[in-house]
Design a protein around this motif. Structure first.
Motif, PDB file in Angstrom:
ATOM      1  N   UNK A   1      28.187 -45.071 -48.875  1.00 27.38           N
ATOM      2  CA  UNK A   1      27.629 -44.999 -47.521  1.00 27.38           C
ATOM      3  C   UNK A   1      27.038 -46.359 -47.165  1.00 27.38           C
ATOM      4  N   UNK A   2      27.417 -46.892 -45.989  1.00 30.40           N
ATOM      5  CA  UNK A   2      26.953 -48.209 -45.574  1.00 30.40           C
ATOM      6  C   UNK A   2      25.491 -48.161 -45.171  1.00 30.40           C
ATOM      7  N   UNK A   3      24.810 -49.310 -45.372  1.00 26.28           N
ATOM      8  CA  UNK A   3      23.402 -49.399 -44.996  1.00 26.28           C
ATOM      9  C   UNK A   3      23.260 -49.479 -43.480  1.00 26.28           C
ATOM     10  N   UNK A   4      22.124 -48.990 -42.988  1.00 22.50           N
ATOM     11  CA  UNK A   4      21.852 -49.057 -41.551  1.00 22.50           C
ATOM     12  C   UNK A   4      21.551 -50.490 -41.140  1.00 22.50           C
ATOM     13  N   UNK A   5      22.045 -50.892 -39.974  1.00 20.79           N
ATOM     14  CA  UNK A   5      21.754 -52.208 -39.418  1.00 20.79           C
ATOM     15  C   UNK A   5      21.509 -52.057 -37.927  1.00 20.79           C
ATOM     16  N   UNK A   6      20.507 -52.780 -37.420  1.00 22.19           N
ATOM     17  CA  UNK A   6      20.230 -52.716 -35.984  1.00 22.19           C
ATOM     18  C   UNK A   6      21.220 -53.548 -35.174  1.00 22.19           C
ATOM     19  N   UNK A   7      22.058 -54.357 -35.855  1.00 22.78           N
ATOM     20  CA  UNK A   7      23.064 -55.152 -35.163  1.00 22.78           C
ATOM     21  C   UNK A   7      24.237 -54.264 -34.747  1.00 22.78           C
ATOM     22  N   UNK A   8      24.903 -54.651 -33.663  1.00 19.20           N
ATOM     23  CA  UNK A   8      25.987 -53.822 -33.125  1.00 19.20           C
ATOM     24  C   UNK A   8      27.252 -54.656 -32.965  1.00 19.20           C
ATOM     25  N   UNK A   9      28.398 -54.003 -33.116  1.00 22.24           N
ATOM     26  CA  UNK A   9      29.682 -54.665 -32.926  1.00 22.24           C
ATOM     27  C   UNK A   9      30.175 -54.513 -31.486  1.00 22.24           C
ATOM     28  N   UNK A  10      29.882 -53.382 -30.882  1.00 24.46           N
ATOM     29  CA  UNK A  10      30.404 -53.082 -29.548  1.00 24.46           C
ATOM     30  C   UNK A  10      29.246 -52.739 -28.626  1.00 24.46           C
ATOM     31  N   UNK A  11      29.005 -53.578 -27.600  1.00 21.38           N
ATOM     32  CA  UNK A  11      27.884 -53.339 -26.698  1.00 21.38           C
ATOM     33  C   UNK A  11      28.083 -52.067 -25.878  1.00 21.38           C
ATOM     34  N   UNK A  12      29.343 -51.715 -25.569  1.00 25.75           N
ATOM     35  CA  UNK A  12      29.596 -50.530 -24.739  1.00 25.75           C
ATOM     36  C   UNK A  12      29.006 -49.272 -25.370  1.00 25.75           C
ATOM     37  N   UNK A  13      29.041 -49.206 -26.690  1.00 27.38           N
ATOM     38  CA  UNK A  13      28.544 -48.022 -27.381  1.00 27.38           C
ATOM     39  C   UNK A  13      27.046 -47.867 -27.192  1.00 27.38           C
ATOM     40  N   UNK A  14      26.296 -48.942 -27.426  1.00 27.59           N
ATOM     41  CA  UNK A  14      24.841 -48.852 -27.287  1.00 27.59           C
ATOM     42  C   UNK A  14      24.451 -48.739 -25.823  1.00 27.59           C
ATOM     43  N   UNK A  15      25.256 -49.327 -24.916  1.00 30.49           N
ATOM     44  CA  UNK A  15      24.977 -49.215 -23.490  1.00 30.49           C
ATOM     45  C   UNK A  15      25.038 -47.759 -23.056  1.00 30.49           C
ATOM     46  N   UNK A  16      26.095 -47.061 -23.431  1.00 30.55           N
ATOM     47  CA  UNK A  16      26.243 -45.661 -23.040  1.00 30.55           C
ATOM     48  C   UNK A  16      25.120 -44.817 -23.626  1.00 30.55           C
ATOM     49  N   UNK A  17      24.775 -45.098 -24.864  1.00 34.58           N
ATOM     50  CA  UNK A  17      23.738 -44.290 -25.505  1.00 34.58           C
ATOM     51  C   UNK A  17      22.381 -44.505 -24.840  1.00 34.58           C
ATOM     52  N   UNK A  18      22.009 -45.766 -24.610  1.00 32.00           N
ATOM     53  CA  UNK A  18      20.718 -46.055 -23.996  1.00 32.00           C
ATOM     54  C   UNK A  18      20.656 -45.515 -22.575  1.00 32.00           C
ATOM     55  N   UNK A  19      21.759 -45.601 -21.863  1.00 39.57           N
ATOM     56  CA  UNK A  19      21.779 -45.121 -20.484  1.00 39.57           C
ATOM     57  C   UNK A  19      21.707 -43.606 -20.437  1.00 39.57           C
ATOM     58  N   UNK A  20      22.557 -42.919 -21.174  1.00 35.90           N
ATOM     59  CA  UNK A  20      22.656 -41.460 -21.087  1.00 35.90           C
ATOM     60  C   UNK A  20      21.443 -40.750 -21.661  1.00 35.90           C
ATOM     61  N   UNK A  21      20.880 -41.298 -22.742  1.00 36.45           N
ATOM     62  CA  UNK A  21      19.798 -40.592 -23.426  1.00 36.45           C
ATOM     63  C   UNK A  21      18.411 -41.072 -23.012  1.00 36.45           C
ATOM     64  N   UNK A  22      18.285 -42.335 -22.630  1.00 40.47           N
ATOM     65  CA  UNK A  22      16.946 -42.878 -22.420  1.00 40.47           C
ATOM     66  C   UNK A  22      16.646 -43.281 -20.977  1.00 40.47           C
ATOM     67  N   UNK A  23      17.671 -43.510 -20.176  1.00 39.88           N
ATOM     68  CA  UNK A  23      17.450 -43.897 -18.785  1.00 39.88           C
ATOM     69  C   UNK A  23      17.662 -42.725 -17.841  1.00 39.88           C
ATOM     70  N   UNK A  24      18.770 -41.978 -18.025  1.00 39.44           N
ATOM     71  CA  UNK A  24      19.102 -40.890 -17.114  1.00 39.44           C
ATOM     72  C   UNK A  24      18.829 -39.506 -17.684  1.00 39.44           C
ATOM     73  N   UNK A  25      19.219 -39.305 -18.952  1.00 38.51           N
ATOM     74  CA  UNK A  25      19.431 -37.946 -19.412  1.00 38.51           C
ATOM     75  C   UNK A  25      18.235 -37.171 -19.911  1.00 38.51           C
TER      76      UNK A  25
END
Length: 413
Positions: free
Chosen positions: A1-25
């Motif tokens: 199992x890979x270690x957790x990292x706060x770095x991201x490969x794809x901005x679209x993924x974190x964008x959707x998550x932050x928008x749907x869960x923390x801004x709108x949802x």
């Protein structure tokens, strides 16, 4: 199992998550059904590392919901910029980054010369193609300059042409909060070890940064007169549709700050507007020969657009509002209508009685503005009966709440 990292490969993924869960949802873990619970936990931990003190939570129906709580008038920097600064990298990326920049400080070099220097400096083996790809990436980013000498390309450091004087730094401090692509200003302040200690903004729409990548692609297409294919998905539906259109103009709502792109739809053969935060991805297509003609048509139609809607049918709607205005003491109301009425006609009918008339594509957009004159409205009429009925329905509901007489639909009330 890979270690957790706060770095991201794809901005679209974190964008959707932050928008749907923390801004709108205001969604909970139970609402996250697309992937595993481990994915939810990892994305949540990333958001917490980015947002820190701005993360809040509440319990709804037994489920814990997280959200962002920010007083935008008292934050020096948009906390969502942190997501743009968290791209993942490998050990080789780090070695190549510092070695290439170190090597080119002395003199320009070819790829072969760079490869030999890096291998000697790092005591690691890199092939020439890997170094070439990294150099091309930095040329695209503007960090390096590429020139052809003989049969080979020579790379050199791209010099900083604009000195960052104190006054320019102050301008950057303003730009990072007041303009689109403010994350660029944030990067510059970071590189200069500066903080925004001058400006605060009353209306600061921090969530806009999540759609700046989409905005950049659309503005590039507008400048180049090129059509786009884009995926559009409403938060009301999980279905995503692919639209082929020519982007023409960016609209920003003065009321909500929400951003839209006005496009010419090739399938519908008409102008349409789309919310930027509903657009998932953009693919720029070929140049459109008649783009200049469409831009001219759009400019000729803008005076018939109150907000952003061009209506559902090719027909103009008219709305007329009769107002009671004390001419002696309320000249500021008349001035406001002339200033905000977007070219509508204001006609004096009698003492203290005025009629405002406006023709537009979609009269639904004007209703919020009309409601600001509640208490002075004598009558409201329009060619779109549904809009008039909805207005009087809203007024009567409010009248019922306050126990006052209901308004009569259509004519004087």
């Amino acid at each position: 199992m890979s270690d957790f990292s706060e770095l991201i490969k794809n901005f679209d993924k974190i964008r959707d998550y932050m928008r749907d869960f923390y801004v709108y949802g205001f969604k909970s873990r139970a609402d996250f059904t697309k992937k595993s619970s481990r994915t939810y936990d990892n994305e949540k931990r990333r958001c917490e590392s980015y947002l820190g003190e701005y993360m809040k939570w509440d319990y709804k129906s037994g489920n814990k919901s997280s959200f962002i709580s920010v007083d935008c008038a008292h934050i020096p920097l948009n906390p969502l910029y942190a997501a743009w600064k968290s791209k993942s990298f490998t050990a080789n990326d780090i070695v190549l980054h510092f070695c290439i920049l170190d090597a080119l400080q002395a003199a320009p070099m070819t790829v072969d010369e760079l490869t030999d220097f890096i291998c000697d400096k790092s005591e690691m083996i890199f092939d020439a193609q890997t170094v070439r790809n990294k150099c091309k990436e930095y040329v695209k980013l503007g960090m390096l300059r590429q020139e052809k000498q003989g049969r080979a390309f020579v790379y050199s450091i791209n010099p900083q042409n604009i000195p960052l004087t104190p006054k320019l730094i102050d301008a950057v401090k303003f730009f990072q909060g007041a303009a689109p692509f403010g994350e660029i200003g944030s990067y510059i302040l970071d590189s200069e070890n500066q903080d925004n200690d001058l400006f605060a903004f009353k209306h600061y729409y921090i969530a806009h940064t999540l759609e700046d990548g989409i905005l950049f692609d659309l503005l590039s297409a507008i400048r180049q007169n090129r059509s786009v294919f884009f995926a559009n998905q409403s938060i009301r539906s999980s279905n995503s549709i692919i639209v082929h259109a020519l982007p023409l103009k960016i609209f920003v709502s003065a009321g909500t700050g929400r951003r839209y792109v006005c496009m010419y739809s090739f399938r519908k053969r008409r102008f349409n507007t789309f919310r930027l935060d509903y657009i998932k991805s953009v693919k720029v297509d070929k140049e459109v020969d008649f783009a200049a003609e469409l831009k001219e048509r759009l400019n000729n139609n803008l005076d018939k657009v109150w907000g952003v809607s061009f209506g559902g049918i090719h027909r103009l709607e008219t709305i007329s509002m009769k107002l009671c205005i004390d001419e002696r003491h309320e000249q500021y109301i008349i001035d406001r209508i002339k200033r905000e009425g977007q070219g509508g006609e204001l006609k004096r009918l009698d003492d203290n009685t005025f009629l405002y008339t406006k023709e537009m594509f979609d009269s639904t957009d004007i209703v919020p503005w009309i409601k600001t004159f509640t208490g002075r409205i004598i009558g409201l009429e329009g060619t779109n009966e549904a809009v008039v009925k909805r207005f009087f329905s809203d007024i009567n509901r409010m009248a019922h709440m306050y126990g006052i007489a209901a308004a009569r639909e259509g004519g004087d009330s």
